[in-house]
Design a protein around this motif. Structure first.
Motif, PDB file in Angstrom:
ATOM      1  N   ARG A 201       4.977   4.168  -8.125  1.00 29.93           N
ATOM      2  CA  ARG A 201       4.802   4.568  -6.716  1.00 29.93           C
ATOM      3  C   ARG A 201       3.479   4.039  -6.160  1.00 29.93           C
ATOM      4  O   ARG A 201       3.398   3.619  -5.010  1.00 29.93           O
ATOM      5  CB  ARG A 201       4.884   6.092  -6.584  1.00 29.93           C
TER       6      ARG A 201
ATOM      7  N   ARG B 271       2.960   1.484  -3.043  1.00 27.90           N
ATOM      8  CA  ARG B 271       2.001   1.727  -1.953  1.00 27.90           C
ATOM      9  C   ARG B 271       1.104   0.498  -1.754  1.00 27.90           C
ATOM     10  O   ARG B 271       0.840   0.090  -0.627  1.00 27.90           O
ATOM     11  CB  ARG B 271       1.147   2.958  -2.292  1.00 27.90           C
TER      12      ARG B 271
ATOM     13  N   SER C 193       1.859  -2.524  -2.428  1.00 25.74           N
ATOM     14  CA  SER C 193       2.651  -3.605  -1.816  1.00 25.74           C
ATOM     15  C   SER C 193       2.831  -3.372  -0.321  1.00 25.74           C
ATOM     16  O   SER C 193       2.902  -4.312   0.457  1.00 25.74           O
ATOM     17  CB  SER C 193       4.015  -3.726  -2.505  1.00 25.74           C
ATOM     18  N   GLU C 194       2.908  -2.098   0.072  1.00 26.18           N
ATOM     19  CA  GLU C 194       3.093  -1.793   1.494  1.00 26.18           C
ATOM     20  C   GLU C 194       1.824  -2.056   2.303  1.00 26.18           C
ATOM     21  O   GLU C 194       1.879  -2.319   3.497  1.00 26.18           O
ATOM     22  CB  GLU C 194       3.502  -0.326   1.662  1.00 26.18           C
TER      23      GLU C 194
ATOM     24  N   PRO D 204       1.289 -11.986   1.144  1.00 21.29           N
ATOM     25  CA  PRO D 204       2.722 -11.936   0.799  1.00 21.29           C
ATOM     26  C   PRO D 204       3.008 -12.143  -0.681  1.00 21.29           C
ATOM     27  O   PRO D 204       3.950 -11.557  -1.226  1.00 21.29           O
ATOM     28  CB  PRO D 204       3.342 -13.045   1.641  1.00 21.29           C
TER      29      PRO D 204
ATOM     30  N   ARG E 241       2.257  -8.958  -2.378  1.00 20.56           N
ATOM     31  CA  ARG E 241       3.253  -7.936  -2.030  1.00 20.56           C
ATOM     32  C   ARG E 241       4.475  -8.079  -2.931  1.00 20.56           C
ATOM     33  O   ARG E 241       4.971  -7.093  -3.487  1.00 20.56           O
ATOM     34  CB  ARG E 241       3.656  -8.072  -0.560  1.00 20.56           C
ATOM     35  N   ARG E 242       4.933  -9.316  -3.115  1.00 22.34           N
ATOM     36  CA  ARG E 242       6.120  -9.526  -3.955  1.00 22.34           C
ATOM     37  C   ARG E 242       5.814  -9.196  -5.412  1.00 22.34           C
ATOM     38  O   ARG E 242       6.629  -8.611  -6.119  1.00 22.34           O
ATOM     39  CB  ARG E 242       6.620 -10.961  -3.804  1.00 22.34           C
TER      40      ARG E 242
ATOM     41  N   LEU F  60       5.634  -5.458  -5.898  1.00 24.19           N
ATOM     42  CA  LEU F  60       6.986  -4.878  -5.889  1.00 24.19           C
ATOM     43  C   LEU F  60       7.692  -5.133  -7.216  1.00 24.19           C
ATOM     44  O   LEU F  60       8.354  -4.247  -7.762  1.00 24.19           O
ATOM     45  CB  LEU F  60       7.808  -5.479  -4.746  1.00 24.19           C
TER      46      LEU F  60
ATOM     47  N   ARG G 290       8.898  -2.357  -9.865  1.00 29.38           N
ATOM     48  CA  ARG G 290      10.260  -2.272 -10.429  1.00 29.38           C
ATOM     49  C   ARG G 290      10.195  -2.136 -11.950  1.00 29.38           C
ATOM     50  O   ARG G 290      10.950  -1.387 -12.564  1.00 29.38           O
ATOM     51  CB  ARG G 290      11.071  -3.509 -10.057  1.00 29.38           C
TER      52      ARG G 290
ATOM     53  N   GLU H  73     -10.602  35.585  10.016  1.00 33.08           N
ATOM     54  CA  GLU H  73     -10.177  35.137   8.690  1.00 33.08           C
ATOM     55  C   GLU H  73      -9.489  36.250   7.899  1.00 33.08           C
ATOM     56  O   GLU H  73      -8.943  36.017   6.845  1.00 33.08           O
ATOM     57  CB  GLU H  73     -11.398  34.684   7.884  1.00 33.08           C
TER      58      GLU H  73
ATOM     59  N   PHE I  39       1.453  10.104   5.364  1.00 32.49           N
ATOM     60  CA  PHE I  39       0.365   9.118   5.290  1.00 32.49           C
ATOM     61  C   PHE I  39      -0.059   8.873   3.843  1.00 32.49           C
ATOM     62  O   PHE I  39      -0.290   7.755   3.433  1.00 32.49           O
ATOM     63  CB  PHE I  39      -0.847   9.581   6.103  1.00 32.49           C
TER      64      PHE I  39
ATOM     65  N   ARG J 254       1.666   9.418   1.195  1.00 30.32           N
ATOM     66  CA  ARG J 254       2.840   9.019   0.415  1.00 30.32           C
ATOM     67  C   ARG J 254       2.976   9.829  -0.867  1.00 30.32           C
ATOM     68  O   ARG J 254       3.591   9.375  -1.836  1.00 30.32           O
ATOM     69  CB  ARG J 254       2.851   7.514   0.086  1.00 30.32           C
TER      70      ARG J 254
ATOM     71  N   ARG K 111     -13.235  27.748   6.915  1.00 30.01           N
ATOM     72  CA  ARG K 111     -14.018  27.546   8.136  1.00 30.01           C
ATOM     73  C   ARG K 111     -15.060  26.437   7.909  1.00 30.01           C
ATOM     74  O   ARG K 111     -15.204  25.520   8.716  1.00 30.01           O
ATOM     75  CB  ARG K 111     -14.722  28.842   8.546  1.00 30.01           C
TER      76      ARG K 111
ATOM     77  N   VAL L 297     -13.479  27.442  15.028  1.00 32.91           N
ATOM     78  CA  VAL L 297     -12.404  27.515  14.031  1.00 32.91           C
ATOM     79  C   VAL L 297     -11.801  28.920  14.056  1.00 32.91           C
ATOM     80  O   VAL L 297     -12.512  29.909  13.861  1.00 32.91           O
ATOM     81  CB  VAL L 297     -12.925  27.177  12.621  1.00 32.91           C
TER      82      VAL L 297
ATOM     83  N   LEU M 276       7.304  -9.466   7.897  1.00 28.60           N
ATOM     84  CA  LEU M 276       7.522  -9.224   6.464  1.00 28.60           C
ATOM     85  C   LEU M 276       8.754  -9.978   5.965  1.00 28.60           C
ATOM     86  O   LEU M 276       8.729 -10.621   4.913  1.00 28.60           O
ATOM     87  CB  LEU M 276       7.700  -7.719   6.210  1.00 28.60           C
TER      88      LEU M 276
ATOM     89  N   GLU N 205       8.210 -13.758   5.800  1.00 29.69           N
ATOM     90  CA  GLU N 205       7.362 -14.126   4.648  1.00 29.69           C
ATOM     91  C   GLU N 205       8.148 -14.111   3.339  1.00 29.69           C
ATOM     92  O   GLU N 205       7.820 -14.823   2.406  1.00 29.69           O
ATOM     93  CB  GLU N 205       6.182 -13.155   4.551  1.00 29.69           C
ATOM     94  N   ASP N 206       9.194 -13.270   3.283  1.00 38.91           N
ATOM     95  CA  ASP N 206       9.981 -13.177   2.047  1.00 38.91           C
ATOM     96  C   ASP N 206      11.309 -13.933   2.134  1.00 38.91           C
ATOM     97  O   ASP N 206      12.176 -13.755   1.274  1.00 38.91           O
ATOM     98  CB  ASP N 206      10.266 -11.699   1.730  1.00 38.91           C
TER      99      ASP N 206
ATOM    100  N   GLY O 264      11.784  11.326  -4.943  1.00 44.55           N
ATOM    101  CA  GLY O 264      10.382  11.586  -5.266  1.00 44.55           C
ATOM    102  C   GLY O 264       9.401  11.059  -4.236  1.00 44.55           C
ATOM    103  O   GLY O 264       8.195  11.218  -4.406  1.00 44.55           O
TER     104      GLY O 264
ATOM    105  N   ALA P 291       6.523  -1.070   7.179  1.00 44.81           N
ATOM    106  CA  ALA P 291       6.248  -1.627   5.845  1.00 44.81           C
ATOM    107  C   ALA P 291       6.816  -0.713   4.759  1.00 44.81           C
ATOM    108  O   ALA P 291       7.340  -1.184   3.734  1.00 44.81           O
ATOM    109  CB  ALA P 291       4.740  -1.803   5.650  1.00 44.81           C
ATOM    110  N   GLU P 292       6.746   0.595   4.978  1.00 43.53           N
ATOM    111  CA  GLU P 292       7.305   1.531   3.994  1.00 43.53           C
ATOM    112  C   GLU P 292       8.832   1.463   3.984  1.00 43.53           C
ATOM    113  O   GLU P 292       9.459   1.504   2.924  1.00 43.53           O
ATOM    114  CB  GLU P 292       6.827   2.957   4.308  1.00 43.53           C
TER     115      GLU P 292
ATOM    116  N   SER Q 205       9.749  -1.773   2.156  1.00 47.82           N
ATOM    117  CA  SER Q 205       9.636  -1.733   0.689  1.00 47.82           C
ATOM    118  C   SER Q 205      10.752  -0.876   0.095  1.00 47.82           C
ATOM    119  O   SER Q 205      11.277  -1.167  -0.980  1.00 47.82           O
ATOM    120  CB  SER Q 205       8.251  -1.263   0.244  1.00 47.82           C
TER     121      SER Q 205
ATOM    122  N   ARG R  85      13.760  -3.082   0.063  1.00 47.81           N
ATOM    123  CA  ARG R  85      13.694  -4.095  -0.999  1.00 47.81           C
ATOM    124  C   ARG R  85      13.978  -3.514  -2.384  1.00 47.81           C
ATOM    125  O   ARG R  85      14.481  -4.185  -3.267  1.00 47.81           O
ATOM    126  CB  ARG R  85      12.299  -4.745  -1.028  1.00 47.81           C
ATOM    127  N   ARG R  86      13.623  -2.239  -2.580  1.00 47.32           N
ATOM    128  CA  ARG R  86      13.722  -1.669  -3.930  1.00 47.32           C
ATOM    129  C   ARG R  86      15.039  -0.956  -4.192  1.00 47.32           C
ATOM    130  O   ARG R  86      15.206  -0.389  -5.274  1.00 47.32           O
ATOM    131  CB  ARG R  86      12.587  -0.644  -4.129  1.00 47.32           C
TER     132      ARG R  86
END
Lengths: 241, 589
Positions: free
Chosen positions: A35, A39, A41-42, A47, A50-51, A54, A58, A240, B32, B34, B106, B120, B382, B385-386, B545, B553-554, B557, B560-561
């Protein structure tokens, strides 16, 4: 160092139950590392990297599946273990990119870190393989994954040289020092954790009994069911407590 | 007024920004970082919310935390004392946990954001749930029911709310049930017993329940009993969560229900143990529903309001929500898109605006899209490029192409506009597929979501066609708006909606009001023209997960996976095939 630890590794990997647990744990570590690489790669704008990240991710996901599958096969019928043990420190598996905040990392530092992590994993897996003569299937698993780790080790070094050109050696040393620092922090926080647990446990048994008695008396007076809230309680105060 | 709401430190941290009474941004930290269900202080989410509004922290009028940490500490300490000496293992952990960071909110907020401590504020945990549900619901007055594991002391509250344009908005919580007696923790104990992660796997218990027969209800009622005043009480001899950190059920519990499931082993429905687990799941689910319905019926009699607003993690139980609608006497049941702790960030901010500062009520736009938008041009870059086939086409041609692809069995990654706030993908970060083919469902489970086969997928259908395919009780459109209710698929359609029909003939349907997601509504129409069934399978755009994707981009990916065939972001569409892979061995040379 490795040869000194060999008898210990033998002890750890001798028990099928512990072997199953370690492999399942390794599966989680590999999945987590995968994971992190996703991240990376993202976030990268390169490029090629990135590949590569990835593809590496994998591999890690595949390793996670392999470890898990072998762990489950070894652990059929065994109840799951709760919590970590001391052995988790001694035979860590791949640390992956733990403690790393991928988005804050410079590309060169990240590659240096990956290279060192993969080198350590390849070394560890070779050690584990050497004490697993009695379990050829697990041994071949470590051999197979260890070879992949060597590929990872080499590609990350090659890319580090490409990305950082002349500065790769310095980045590797910096990453080594960071790993050392992180190892120290892990150890220090573990020791601090043990110390605070001991102190709090002593306090628990020395200071708390009279208050515990009062709390138990108070609990007996409580009625089961709803507690009616006072009409003014719309928490306008923003306090609080 | 500019008010920032924050929830953090237990599960699913989030931030939400309310300006002049209306939300302008709300997002979970996990989107953010992840890290799924990330509980860390949501700095990235806060920064994004402030950026979205172009604000600096010092321009905020207040920052509101979603619960009262000192009161929570009181509960944890008191619970340790009450279970002395059995709590000796959990006490050090609990103290380190609270004293390390969670008690000093606080100071943390003040130092992280650079705002003075006096700005606060704190809202009660269940008050935040109540506000998140009631103040966002399209009703003027309503009964309120919140239920989760535990907040400070409360585990469930009932009350009533009224909105007024003349500074008269109020939320009165009338009664609360206090820790350790908790419907949420009761369900979590069964979640743990059935081998799923607590705070995450509860919906799996709900899915599993459909396979079982509720033949252990009497046993379940041994561990949870009703009190004379209509509340509930746990028999603590069966539970461990109040005295131990590691487990939630005791040996007496396993004496009653048998050994717990090993999380590492699959559930085999053909085996005796497998049947035992699904029957226990069905029984726990039935008891949860019965208790909720009974409490809601009493609340309806007491308040007489036609609307019920539900909040808290228990409100994610779509089967129970549908029964509440059918049996409680309320005409409508509203569940916000984020009924859990993440939604409390928005609830706390709205609470401060309407009630603490007494600002007049303003109707909150009735949608979940409060997160970051997308940059479709990123997908173009993206993919190029690929060397992946990519096209930018006009709207009509694009939607038509996608409808064709879906009809031919493609799985589509769909990104459109702002990210959803909450756990459900409601049409902006979705994986879409044809709903008729069970093989497609299995492919999704196997190649993309990598999840247990007993878990169902949800359908999405427009409001116009919903009643044709699903047996929707009056008021069900409201629950279906944010995918919060489970309803029967009409018998004659079950076979043709095989991929989204659960084993008991039900589906957690999203009833789409076209103005909420107009592009998805158009796609549904186009798909309907081809297939005769304007329904699609809609599941969240993520892998097992991982959190739901946020940026292009997320999404890319993930595409791609996995086995996703086609990905769409705005007007850009990429397809699998011919892409460049980098060989690690060659790169090492």
């Amino acid at each position: 160092m490795a040869s000194l630890l060999r008898p210990l590794y033998w002890t750890i990997w001798a028990s099928p139950r512990r072997r199953a647990q370690k492999l399942l744990q390794f599966a989680e570590v590999e999945a987590e590392g995968g994971r992190d690489l996703v991240r990376a790669s993202e976030l990268t704008v390169d490029p090629v990297l990135r590949r590569l990240f990835l593809a590496h991710a994998r591999d890690e996901e595949r390793h996670a599946r392999m470890f898990r599958s072998r762990g489950l096969a070894l652990g059929v019928g065994m109840p799951p273990r709760a919590g970590n043990t001391m052995f988790d420190w001694i035979s860590p598996g791949e640390r992956g990119l733990d403690d790393l905040r991928i988005k804050d990392e410079h590309l060169g530092s990240l590659l240096a870190f990956i290279h060192l992590s993969e080198s350590a994993a390849a070394r560890d897996f070779a050690e584990y393989s050497s004490v697993l003569g009695h379990d050829p299937l697990t041994r071949s698993l470590f051999d197979h994954i260890g070879r992949d780790e060597e590929h990872h080790m080499r590609y990350s070094l090659a890319q580090l040289r490409r990305v950082a050109s002349g500065g790769s050696r310095a980045l590797l040393w910096k990453a080594r020092l960071r790993r050392l620092w992180k190892a120290y922090l892990r150890l220090a926080s573990a020791i601090a954790g043990i110390m605070s647990t001991v102190l709090l446990t002593i306090q628990y048994f020395v200071l708390l009994p009279p208050f515990a008695l009062l709390a138990k008396f108070a609990m007996r007076r409580e009625q089961p069911g709803w507690t009616v809230l006072p009409p003014a309680l719309d928490s306008k105060s923003g306090r609080e407590f | 007024m500019k008010i920032l709401g924050i929830s953090a430190h237990y599960h699913d941290a989030a931030a939400a920004l309310v300006i002049d009474g209306l939300p302008v941004a709300a997002v979970q930290e996990e989107r953010f970082s992840r890290a799924k269900n990330d509980a860390a202080f949501p700095m990235a989410a806060i920064e994004w919310c402030l950026d979205q509004a172009g604000l600096e922290p010092e321009q905020l009028d207040a920052v509101v935390f979603y619960e009262q940490p000192a009161l929570k500490f009181d509960r944890i300490l008191t619970s340790s004392l009450r279970s002395f000496p059995h709590s000796w293992r959990s006490f050090p952990k609990a103290m380190k946990n609270m004293l390390g960071e969670k008690l000093w909110i606080r100071g943390i907020i003040a130092s992280q954001l650079g705002v003075p401590g006096r700005k606060v504020l704190f809202s009660g945990h269940h008050m935040s749930h109540a506000a998140a549900s009631f103040l966002t619901a399209p009703c003027g007055e309503a009964a309120i029911l919140t239920a989760d594991g535990v907040g400070e002391w409360a585990t469930m509250t009932i009350g009533a709310g009224q909105k007024g344009k003349d500074h008269a908005t109020s939320i009165k919580l009338i009664r609360e049930l206090r820790f350790p007696h908790s419907l949420g923790l009761f369900y979590s104990a069964f979640t743990a017993f059935l081998g799923f992660a607590v705070n995450e796997g509860e919906y799996k218990v709900m899915g599993l329940a459909a396979y079982g027969v509720p033949n252990r209800v009497d046993d379940v009622y041994q561990v949870i009993q009703r009190t004379a005043d209509g509340a509930l009480e746990l028999d603590l001899r069966y539970f461990d969560f109040h005295s131990r950190a590691e487990t939630s059920f005791s040996k007496r519990f396993t004496d009653l229900f048998g050994p717990p499931r090993n999380p590492n082993e699959p559930i085999d429905l053909a085996s005796q143990d497998g049947r035992r687990f699904v029957d226990i799941a069905a029984s726990a689910q039935r008891v949860l529903e019965d208790i909720l319905v009974d409490i809601a019926q009493a609340l309806h009699r007491e308040t007489g309001f036609p609307d019920l607003c539900l909040g808290g993690g228990v409100a994610l139980n779509g089967v129970a929500n549908a029964r509440l609608l059918a049996e409680s006497g309320f005409e409508r049941v509203s569940v916000p898109p984020a009924p859990g702790d993440a939604g409390c960030a928005l609830g706390a901010a709205l609470f401060a605006d309407r009630i603490h500062f007494g600002q007049p009520h303003r109707d909150v736009p009735d949608h979940p899209f409060w997160g970051p938008g997308i940059e479709p041009a990123d997908l173009l870059r993206l993919a190029r490029e690929d060397d992946i086939p990519v096209e930018e086409v006009d709207e009509d041609a694009l939607l038509s192409d996608i409808a064709d692809a879906l009809w031919q069995g493609a799985i589509v990654g769909w990104m459109d506009g702002a990210l959803e706030f909450g756990p459900r993908a409601l049409g902006h970060r979705s994986l879409l597929a044809a709903p008729h083919d069970a093989a497609l469902r299995d492919r999704l489970n196997r190649d993309i979501k990598y999840r247990e086969e007993f878990r169902p997928f949800a359908p999405v259908v427009t409001l116009e066609h919903a009643h044709r395919f699903f047996e929707l009780a009056p008021g069900a459109e409201r629950l279906g708006r944010f995918m919060s209710g489970v309803f029967p698929v009409r018998r004659e359609w079950r076979e043709r909606l095989a991929a989204v029909t659960h084993v008991d003939g039900t589906a957690r349907v999203q009833v789409l009001d076209p103005p909420m997601a107009p592009r998805l509504a158009r796609l549904l129409d186009l798909y309907g023209q081809r297939s005769g069934i304007p329904v699609l399978l809609n599941t969240s755009f993520n892998l097992a997960g991982e959190p739901i994707v946020n940026t292009v981009a997320e999404g890319y990916s993930t595409f791609r996976r996995s086995g996703i065939d086609l990905m769409v972001a705005g007007s850009i569409c990429v397809r699998k095939g011919g892409q460049r892979h980098e060989a690690l061995s060659e790169a090492a040379e």
